[in-house]
Every structure is written in C-alpha cells, then in structure tokens.
Design a protein around this motif. Structure first.
Motif, PDB file in Angstrom:
ATOM      1  N   GLY A 136     -28.595  -1.317 -26.680  1.00  0.00           N
ATOM      2  CA  GLY A 136     -27.930  -2.006 -27.779  1.00  0.00           C
ATOM      3  C   GLY A 136     -26.420  -1.899 -27.722  1.00  0.00           C
ATOM      4  O   GLY A 136     -25.702  -2.898 -27.633  1.00  0.00           O
ATOM      5  N   HIS A 137     -25.911  -0.673 -27.788  1.00  0.00           N
ATOM      6  CA  HIS A 137     -24.460  -0.497 -27.712  1.00  0.00           C
ATOM      7  C   HIS A 137     -24.121   0.921 -27.290  1.00  0.00           C
ATOM      8  O   HIS A 137     -24.973   1.810 -27.314  1.00  0.00           O
ATOM      9  N   ILE A 138     -22.866   1.091 -26.903  1.00  0.00           N
ATOM     10  CA  ILE A 138     -22.369   2.421 -26.563  1.00  0.00           C
ATOM     11  C   ILE A 138     -21.039   2.619 -27.284  1.00  0.00           C
ATOM     12  O   ILE A 138     -20.221   1.693 -27.346  1.00  0.00           O
ATOM     13  N   HIS A 177     -23.690  -7.859 -33.458  1.00  0.00           N
ATOM     14  CA  HIS A 177     -22.459  -7.434 -34.128  1.00  0.00           C
ATOM     15  C   HIS A 177     -21.594  -6.543 -33.248  1.00  0.00           C
ATOM     16  O   HIS A 177     -20.375  -6.672 -33.229  1.00  0.00           O
ATOM     17  N   HIS A 178     -22.203  -5.610 -32.538  1.00  0.00           N
ATOM     18  CA  HIS A 178     -21.392  -4.805 -31.607  1.00  0.00           C
ATOM     19  C   HIS A 178     -22.214  -4.370 -30.394  1.00  0.00           C
ATOM     20  O   HIS A 178     -23.384  -4.042 -30.499  1.00  0.00           O
ATOM     21  N   THR A 179     -21.523  -4.401 -29.254  1.00  0.00           N
ATOM     22  CA  THR A 179     -22.083  -3.888 -28.004  1.00  0.00           C
ATOM     23  C   THR A 179     -21.270  -2.690 -27.525  1.00  0.00           C
ATOM     24  O   THR A 179     -21.771  -1.846 -26.801  1.00  0.00           O
ATOM     25  N   HIS A 191     -19.550   8.906 -27.574  1.00  0.00           N
ATOM     26  CA  HIS A 191     -19.858   9.236 -28.975  1.00  0.00           C
ATOM     27  C   HIS A 191     -21.363   9.090 -29.233  1.00  0.00           C
ATOM     28  O   HIS A 191     -22.003   9.992 -29.721  1.00  0.00           O
ATOM     29  N   HIS A 192     -21.925   7.938 -28.904  1.00  0.00           N
ATOM     30  CA  HIS A 192     -23.384   7.791 -28.945  1.00  0.00           C
ATOM     31  C   HIS A 192     -23.821   6.552 -28.165  1.00  0.00           C
ATOM     32  O   HIS A 192     -23.007   5.672 -27.860  1.00  0.00           O
ATOM     33  N   ILE A 193     -25.100   6.541 -27.836  1.00  0.00           N
ATOM     34  CA  ILE A 193     -25.718   5.387 -27.171  1.00  0.00           C
ATOM     35  C   ILE A 193     -26.836   4.896 -28.079  1.00  0.00           C
ATOM     36  O   ILE A 193     -27.557   5.706 -28.672  1.00  0.00           O
ATOM     37  N   ALA A 194     -26.966   3.572 -28.194  1.00  0.00           N
ATOM     38  CA  ALA A 194     -27.965   3.028 -29.115  1.00  0.00           C
ATOM     39  C   ALA A 194     -28.906   2.060 -28.403  1.00  0.00           C
ATOM     40  O   ALA A 194     -28.471   1.235 -27.586  1.00  0.00           O
ATOM     41  N   PHE A 195     -30.174   2.181 -28.745  1.00  0.00           N
ATOM     42  CA  PHE A 195     -31.200   1.276 -28.223  1.00  0.00           C
ATOM     43  C   PHE A 195     -31.781   0.476 -29.378  1.00  0.00           C
ATOM     44  O   PHE A 195     -32.042   1.020 -30.452  1.00  0.00           O
ATOM     45  N   ILE A 232     -31.662   5.377 -36.941  1.00  0.00           N
ATOM     46  CA  ILE A 232     -31.910   6.821 -36.932  1.00  0.00           C
ATOM     47  C   ILE A 232     -31.163   7.399 -35.733  1.00  0.00           C
ATOM     48  O   ILE A 232     -30.970   6.722 -34.718  1.00  0.00           O
ATOM     49  N   TYR A 233     -30.765   8.661 -35.861  1.00  0.00           N
ATOM     50  CA  TYR A 233     -29.998   9.326 -34.801  1.00  0.00           C
ATOM     51  C   TYR A 233     -30.632  10.680 -34.489  1.00  0.00           C
ATOM     52  O   TYR A 233     -31.087  11.375 -35.392  1.00  0.00           O
ATOM     53  N   HIS A 234     -30.625  11.028 -33.204  1.00  0.00           N
ATOM     54  CA  HIS A 234     -31.015  12.389 -32.812  1.00  0.00           C
ATOM     55  C   HIS A 234     -30.180  12.768 -31.595  1.00  0.00           C
ATOM     56  O   HIS A 234     -29.475  11.923 -31.026  1.00  0.00           O
ATOM     57  N   ILE A 242     -28.223   9.921 -29.673  1.00  0.00           N
ATOM     58  CA  ILE A 242     -28.951   8.677 -29.360  1.00  0.00           C
ATOM     59  C   ILE A 242     -29.374   8.034 -30.674  1.00  0.00           C
ATOM     60  O   ILE A 242     -29.909   8.698 -31.564  1.00  0.00           O
ATOM     61  N   GLU A 243     -29.120   6.739 -30.769  1.00  0.00           N
ATOM     62  CA  GLU A 243     -29.486   5.964 -31.966  1.00  0.00           C
ATOM     63  C   GLU A 243     -30.587   4.963 -31.598  1.00  0.00           C
ATOM     64  O   GLU A 243     -30.568   4.385 -30.515  1.00  0.00           O
ATOM     65  N   PHE A 244     -31.522   4.777 -32.506  1.00  0.00           N
ATOM     66  CA  PHE A 244     -32.441   3.638 -32.442  1.00  0.00           C
ATOM     67  C   PHE A 244     -32.149   2.782 -33.661  1.00  0.00           C
ATOM     68  O   PHE A 244     -31.964   3.327 -34.762  1.00  0.00           O
TER      69      PHE A 244
HETATM   70 FE   LIG Z   1     -24.319   2.905 -33.267  1.00  0.00          FE
END
Ligand SMILES: [Fe+2]
Length: 336
Positions: A136-138, A177-179, A191-195, A232-234, A242-244
C-alpha cells in the motif's frame, strides 16, 4: 518528469532472514517466490512482488521500486534523469518479475528502482496468514520533508494529497490517497510499511491472526482522519511497524480534484489540504476521544490528545513538538 504508476516492492535488510521469511509467509501471508542464501523475494498470493529481504547488519529499507508505463524506454528514463542532474545506472535481474530497472538515489539516500515491465509470479491458492492484496504505502522519516516532496513531485510525478502542518506529507501516484509519506525527523529511517487488505472483515481477521500468534497491536483498530483508512499496526520481529489497512481515500479523477465522497469525510468535497497540527490522528479508535470535537474546549484539548497519541510514535511527536516550537508556542505536555 517521470510518471510513476504504482509502488513495486520495498527491499528490507535484516540480521535474521530466516525469522523474517517465516513472519512474512506464515503471519503476513505472502508467498516465497525466490530464495537465495542471503536474499528472499516475497509476493502476494495473486503474484505481486512486494518485499525483498536481504541479509544485513541493520534493519533498513535501502531500496524501493516503482513501475512506470509498460514499454517505456530505459535509456529515455536515464536521459531524463541525467538532464535533471541525477546519476543513474541500468540494472538487470532485479527480481524474478523485474528484468530491468534504472536505479538512482533520492535526496534522502534511498535507492529508487524504476521498472516498466513486470511479470506476475504464479498465483498461490494456498491459505495462510493475513494475505494482503498489495503493497500500500511506505512512510519514511527524514530531515528535509519539503525537499523530498519537491523531488517526488517534480521528478517522479507524485501529487500532494495532504499535509499535516508542515512536517508530515502524504503523496499519491495513483488513485490511492498516499503511496509514500514523509515525516520530518533529524534521523532518516523507515517509519512504517503498509499493506492493503480487502475490507473491514479482513482487518478483523488480521487482528485475530496476529493475536493468535502472540503479536500485539500497537495501534488500532481505528479510522484515520488523513486518508480515512481503517488501520491496525503492529511491530514485526525486526521492530519495523507494519500497518494493514482498507478503505483508503480514492481520487478517481485528478481534474475533479476531490476524493470519492464518503460519509466520514470532514469536508464536502474532501480535497487535498493542509490539516492543522492538532488534527487528531484518528476519527475513531484508541486516542480519538474528546468530549465534543466541535466545541472550543474540545478544540483546545485536541493538540494535547493528539500529542498523547503521538507519544506512541516518537517521530510524529517530535515533529509536532518542533512545529509548535517553530511557531513560538510552548509544546503541550501529554496528559498521563
Ligand atoms: Fe500508513
């Protein structure tokens, strides 16, 4: 200017590649599509390569790949970069899906790999873990957010979706909205990676999957205000957040210039904008509560509430405090 169409994969270095392959296959639900002694390539179940792991001493995200229009000429990409004073090199055999890429460093030192053609990995119909749809985004922390935003917009064709104050930028290269996100911090780091997952029921299934594997959520479930995604984040075993997420704001038409209308938007229409420093991080979920968001007392309470929340994310809290200091306001102390 190049025109990025989507993020490909993030390369992560790890001191324990076996542990991370286990985490990404068994918990996240990715498929291992290639494995070398010090390297592993992981794809979604539907064949999008999303993570490359490399053995290394430190936990970092040194490279990020982006796709441009299929059939684009690599020599033309290199010459456009050269005209802008950016040194690049042609690389081959990046992953099983990417035969060729043009690589160069962005201003914060991340190597960007631009590719035009991609071969999907074979679909994997086995059922394991969370199984996100896509990368999703980084989000990165870096000192010069304005500089990196200018580079991504001027050189790579990104558009600014939203700013939080002057220290947190959300950029899009597609309808999403954001990548990429950039958060001001003295230290450059991931900072985080999101799927992205399919929907809210997948967020619930992901939360159950993490819990049953002894992994605690560090934030969420919640709905963000900026981007309006449910998330959600873990922390993964290397300590990377990591975010989903699902239901991220979508801009289907750049000429219309607003995100697809949704009942939870604060503005009608919801256009890209600068949100105040005190904007709550989430509309509902942990740390979203105030007696009444619409009255003056609640607005006064907002920065404190938001800062208390941000304390769990030190880089965001630091950036917000510096922003307040810059404006000559004493940073508020979070309530305990
Ligand atoms: Fe995010």
């Amino acid at each position: 200017m190049l025109q990025i169409k989507r993020a490909g994969h993030s390369t992560l270095t790890t001191p324990d590649i076996e542990r991370m392959v286990d985490y990404f296959t068994r918990i996240v639900g990715l498929t291992l599509v290639a494995r070398e002694k010090d390297r592993a390539i992981l794809a979604t179940k539907s064949g999008l390569e999303v993570i490359v792991l490399e053995r290394g001493g430190a936990v970092e995200a040194p490279r990020l790949s982006f796709q441009i229009a299929p059939g684009s000429d690599a020599g033309e990409v290199a010459s456009r970069l050269q005209k802008a004073g950016i040194k690049s090199e042609r690389r081959t055999d990046i992953t099983p899906g990417i035969g060729e890429a043009v690589a160069f460093k962005d201003p914060k030192g991340t190597t960007i790999e631009i590719f035009s053609d991609f071969k999907f990995a074979a679909a994997d119909n086995t059922f394991a873990g969370i199984m996100p749809l896509k990368f999703g985004h980084i989000a990165y922390q870096c000192p010069d957010v304005q500089g990196i935003v200018k580079f991504y917009c001027d050189m790579l064709g990104f558009r600014v979706s939203d700013w939080r104050g002057d220290f947190f930028a959300f950029l899009r290269c597609s309808r999403d909205h954001h990548t990429v996100n950039f958060l001001r911090d003295p230290k450059t780091a991931i900072h985080h990676i999101a799927f992205e997952v399919r929907d809210w029921s997948d967020i619930k299934r992901a939360s159950d999957c993490l819990a049953s594997n002894g992994i605690k959520l560090v934030w969420g479930p919640l709905r963000h205000i900026i981007g309006h995604n449910i998330a959600i984040y873990h922390k993964n075993p290397d300590g990377v957040t990591i975010e989903f997420f699902c239901e991220l704001d979508q801009m289907h038409d750049e000429e219309l210039g607003f995100f697809e209308p949704r009942p939870w938007h604060q503005d009608r229409p919801q256009r890209p904008k600068v949100w105040g420093d005190g904007t709550l991080s989430n509309w509902w979920g942990p740390m979203s509560h105030s007696p009444n968001r619409t009255n003056a007392a609640a607005r006064e309470a907002m920065p404190t509430t938001a800062l208390a929340g941000a304390e769990r994310k030190p880089a965001l809290a630091r950036a917000r405090m510096r922003s307040e200091q810059k404006k000559g306001r004493a940073p508020r102390k979070p309530k305990r």
